[in-house]
Write a protein that holds these residues in place. Structure first.
Motif, PDB file in Angstrom:
ATOM      1  N   ASN A 140      17.956  -1.530   7.326  1.00 55.03           N
ATOM      2  CA  ASN A 140      18.903  -2.353   6.652  1.00 55.03           C
ATOM      3  C   ASN A 140      20.085  -1.437   7.048  1.00 55.03           C
ATOM      4  N   GLY A 141      20.762  -1.457   7.980  1.00 54.03           N
ATOM      5  CA  GLY A 141      22.046  -0.881   8.516  1.00 54.03           C
ATOM      6  C   GLY A 141      21.685   0.637   9.179  1.00 54.03           C
ATOM      7  N   GLY A 142      22.984   0.994   9.601  1.00 54.52           N
ATOM      8  CA  GLY A 142      23.152   2.218  10.419  1.00 54.52           C
ATOM      9  C   GLY A 142      22.749   3.547   9.977  1.00 54.52           C
ATOM     10  N   LYS A 143      22.951   3.565   8.553  1.00 51.62           N
ATOM     11  CA  LYS A 143      22.623   4.909   7.911  1.00 51.62           C
ATOM     12  C   LYS A 143      21.141   5.021   7.520  1.00 51.62           C
ATOM     13  N   SER A 144      20.274   3.934   7.390  1.00 55.81           N
ATOM     14  CA  SER A 144      19.212   4.174   6.998  1.00 55.81           C
ATOM     15  C   SER A 144      18.259   4.689   8.405  1.00 55.81           C
ATOM     16  N   PHE A 145      18.867   3.980   9.521  1.00 59.10           N
ATOM     17  CA  PHE A 145      18.245   4.329  10.896  1.00 59.10           C
ATOM     18  C   PHE A 145      18.333   5.704  11.135  1.00 59.10           C
ATOM     19  N   GLN A 146      19.942   6.097  11.100  1.00 62.03           N
ATOM     20  CA  GLN A 146      20.298   7.527  11.262  1.00 62.03           C
ATOM     21  C   GLN A 146      19.403   8.497  10.543  1.00 62.03           C
ATOM     22  N   CYS A 147      19.259   8.294   9.100  1.00 58.16           N
ATOM     23  CA  CYS A 147      18.582   9.467   8.349  1.00 58.16           C
ATOM     24  C   CYS A 147      16.866   9.419   8.749  1.00 58.16           C
ATOM     25  N   PHE A 148      16.292   8.025   8.796  1.00 58.84           N
ATOM     26  CA  PHE A 148      15.195   8.171   9.489  1.00 58.84           C
ATOM     27  C   PHE A 148      14.771   8.839  10.658  1.00 58.84           C
ATOM     28  N   LYS A 149      15.592   8.650  11.682  1.00 58.59           N
ATOM     29  CA  LYS A 149      15.605   9.283  12.848  1.00 58.59           C
ATOM     30  C   LYS A 149      15.688  10.677  12.833  1.00 58.59           C
ATOM     31  N   LYS A 150      16.472  11.286  11.984  1.00 60.29           N
ATOM     32  CA  LYS A 150      16.783  12.642  11.686  1.00 60.29           C
ATOM     33  C   LYS A 150      15.616  13.450  11.107  1.00 60.29           C
ATOM     34  N   TYR A 151      14.697  12.714  10.354  1.00 64.24           N
ATOM     35  CA  TYR A 151      13.545  13.367   9.726  1.00 64.24           C
ATOM     36  C   TYR A 151      12.165  13.081  10.259  1.00 64.24           C
ATOM     37  N   ASN A 152      12.347  12.108  11.245  1.00 70.53           N
ATOM     38  CA  ASN A 152      10.900  11.277  11.631  1.00 70.53           C
ATOM     39  C   ASN A 152      10.781  11.076  13.138  1.00 70.53           C
ATOM     40  N   GLN A 153      11.443  12.158  13.946  1.00 62.38           N
ATOM     41  CA  GLN A 153      11.466  11.934  15.414  1.00 62.38           C
ATOM     42  C   GLN A 153       9.719  11.744  15.943  1.00 62.38           C
ATOM     43  N   GLY A 205      29.926   7.389  -5.528  1.00 62.90           N
ATOM     44  CA  GLY A 205      30.016   5.981  -5.219  1.00 62.90           C
ATOM     45  C   GLY A 205      28.794   5.485  -4.804  1.00 62.90           C
ATOM     46  N   SER A 206      28.661   4.496  -3.910  1.00 61.58           N
ATOM     47  CA  SER A 206      27.846   3.658  -3.181  1.00 61.58           C
ATOM     48  C   SER A 206      28.001   3.517  -1.826  1.00 61.58           C
ATOM     49  N   LEU A 207      29.086   4.061  -1.353  1.00 63.23           N
ATOM     50  CA  LEU A 207      29.197   3.776   0.290  1.00 63.23           C
ATOM     51  C   LEU A 207      28.151   4.907   0.980  1.00 63.23           C
ATOM     52  N   ASP A 208      27.664   4.418   2.245  1.00 68.35           N
ATOM     53  CA  ASP A 208      26.763   5.208   2.891  1.00 68.35           C
ATOM     54  C   ASP A 208      27.335   6.419   3.513  1.00 68.35           C
ATOM     55  N   ALA A 209      28.562   6.159   3.976  1.00 65.44           N
ATOM     56  CA  ALA A 209      29.581   7.274   4.424  1.00 65.44           C
ATOM     57  C   ALA A 209      29.722   8.357   3.508  1.00 65.44           C
ATOM     58  N   ASP A 210      29.406   8.257   2.460  1.00 66.14           N
ATOM     59  CA  ASP A 210      29.832   9.306   1.254  1.00 66.14           C
ATOM     60  C   ASP A 210      28.422   9.889   0.940  1.00 66.14           C
ATOM     61  N   ILE A 211      27.411   9.811   1.839  1.00 63.16           N
ATOM     62  CA  ILE A 211      25.834  10.394   1.642  1.00 63.16           C
ATOM     63  C   ILE A 211      26.256  11.771   2.180  1.00 63.16           C
ATOM     64  N   HIS A 212      25.544  12.878   1.450  1.00 61.95           N
ATOM     65  CA  HIS A 212      25.807  14.067   1.976  1.00 61.95           C
ATOM     66  C   HIS A 212      24.312  14.914   1.342  1.00 61.95           C
ATOM     67  N   ASN A 213      23.733  15.866   2.090  1.00 62.53           N
ATOM     68  CA  ASN A 213      22.673  16.787   1.413  1.00 62.53           C
ATOM     69  C   ASN A 213      21.443  15.881   1.320  1.00 62.53           C
ATOM     70  N   GLU A 214      21.313  14.929   2.235  1.00 60.53           N
ATOM     71  CA  GLU A 214      20.218  13.970   1.961  1.00 60.53           C
ATOM     72  C   GLU A 214      18.883  14.693   2.205  1.00 60.53           C
ATOM     73  N   ARG A 215      17.929  14.154   1.729  1.00 61.80           N
ATOM     74  CA  ARG A 215      16.389  14.549   2.038  1.00 61.80           C
ATOM     75  C   ARG A 215      15.553  13.190   2.322  1.00 61.80           C
ATOM     76  N   GLY A 216      14.874  13.260   3.273  1.00 59.35           N
ATOM     77  CA  GLY A 216      14.168  12.161   3.467  1.00 59.35           C
ATOM     78  C   GLY A 216      12.790  11.663   2.854  1.00 59.35           C
ATOM     79  N   ASN A 217      12.532  10.681   2.853  1.00 65.28           N
ATOM     80  CA  ASN A 217      11.032  10.397   2.326  1.00 65.28           C
ATOM     81  C   ASN A 217      10.053  10.615   3.434  1.00 65.28           C
ATOM     82  N   ASP A 218       8.841  10.750   2.689  1.00 61.19           N
ATOM     83  CA  ASP A 218       7.566  11.346   3.922  1.00 61.19           C
ATOM     84  C   ASP A 218       6.814   9.939   4.205  1.00 61.19           C
TER      85      ASP A 218
END
Length: 170
Positions: free
Chosen positions: A118-131, A88-101
């Motif tokens: 644009n939204g919390g999931k975008s920040f959460q994933c950026f933060k995870k891979y780009n401290q 589907g399309s929901l951010d809550a259903d995203i798993h096993n992501e790999r961040g962009n460089d």
């Protein structure tokens, strides 16, 4: 660039050497992946919102003109996530992501000084891979409410109040 067996692969950035701002989504929706266009779902408020903020006008209907509107205002578009698993399309259903460089992107496009999420999931994933990038003092970061139709409690007017902040000259 596609979705196969719940495996999602994002798009290349829409960017040029004049960009000073970068807007990051999480991963394009099923509608966007199918259309091969950022924010293709007809109920997503991204394009109408950006047209209101940048040009006090209606959003262009042609996708290339939408991207050109952003580039005219030195705004790049990309996603925090390069690939993921999602049904589907929901951010809550995203798993096993790999961040962009983003280190490579910012090296190639050094004029970027503002990154908007644009939204919390975008920040959460950026933060995870780009401290390391988050502590840079030469870049301003803005966590903004999602323009997704799933974020229906935010009216277009409320979104505009929040979203215009990073695009208003200081």
């Amino acid at each position: 660039m596609s979705i196969i067996n719940n495996h999602c692969e994002g798009f290349s950035p829409s960017i040029d050497e004049n960009c000073t701002h970068l807007i990051l989504g999480s991963m394009p929706s099923v509608a966007s992946l199918g259309a091969q266009e950022y924010y293709a779902h007809p109920q997503n408020r991204f394009w109408p919102l950006m047209a209101r903020i940048l040009e006090q006008n209606d959003a262009p209907t042609v996708y290339a003109e939408r991207l050109n509107m952003l580039l005219r205002h030195h705004i790049a578009l990309w996603d925090s996530i390069a690939t993921c698993e999602r049904k589907g399309s929901l951010d809550a259903d995203i798993h096993n992501e790999r961040g962009n460089d983003f280190s490579a992107l910012l090296k190639q496009f050094p004029h970027i000084h503002t990154i908007c999420f644009n939204g919390g999931k975008s920040f959460q994933c950026f933060k995870k891979y780009n401290q390391a990038l988050l502590i840079r003092r030469d870049i301003h970061f803005y966590k903004l409410p999602s323009t997704s139709p799933a974020n229906a409690r935010w009216t277009i007017e409320r979104l505009e109040d929040e979203w215009k902040i990073p695009f208003t000259p200081q």
